[in-house]
Write a protein that holds these residues in place. Structure first.
Motif: not given
Length: 100
Positions: A27-43
């Motif tokens: 995802t490369y999210l760990d490189e992004v300023p301001g990112f806190r958390e990610f979840n994938l939700l199943r509905g």
């Protein structure tokens, strides 16, 4: 804070494949300023589809929007939509400003 969600309608019987794609993708999210958390939700599941949502938390709407214009975003989405018949339509984006 800002919460960004994409809702996905996934073909019945392909749920495990969808989850595995997300589990393995960079995802490369760990490189992004301001990112806190990610979840994938199943509905819920119906005969037509199973609903999933990606859920990310950001310091601000501006931080999220900056990410959508970044090289990290382009790299993370380079192979999006590659699994034929898995997705039933395009993802539906929903963005929320946290008020409380």
């Amino acid at each position: 804070m800002f919460i960004a969600m994409n809702r996905f309608r996934i073909a019945p019987g392909r749920e495990d494949e969808f989850v595995e794609i997300w589990r393995k993708r960079e995802t490369y999210l760990d490189e992004v300023p301001g990112f806190r958390e990610f979840n994938l939700l199943r509905g819920p599941a119906t005969e037509e589809c199973t609903l999933f949502a990606s859920h990310s938390i950001w310091d601000s709407r501006a931080a999220f929007e900056d990410w959508t214009h970044s090289e990290a975003f382009r790299k993370a989405h380079a192979s999006a939509g590659g699994a034929k018949g898995l997705y039933l339509g395009h993802p539906q984006f929903e963005g929320f400003d946290v008020v409380l």
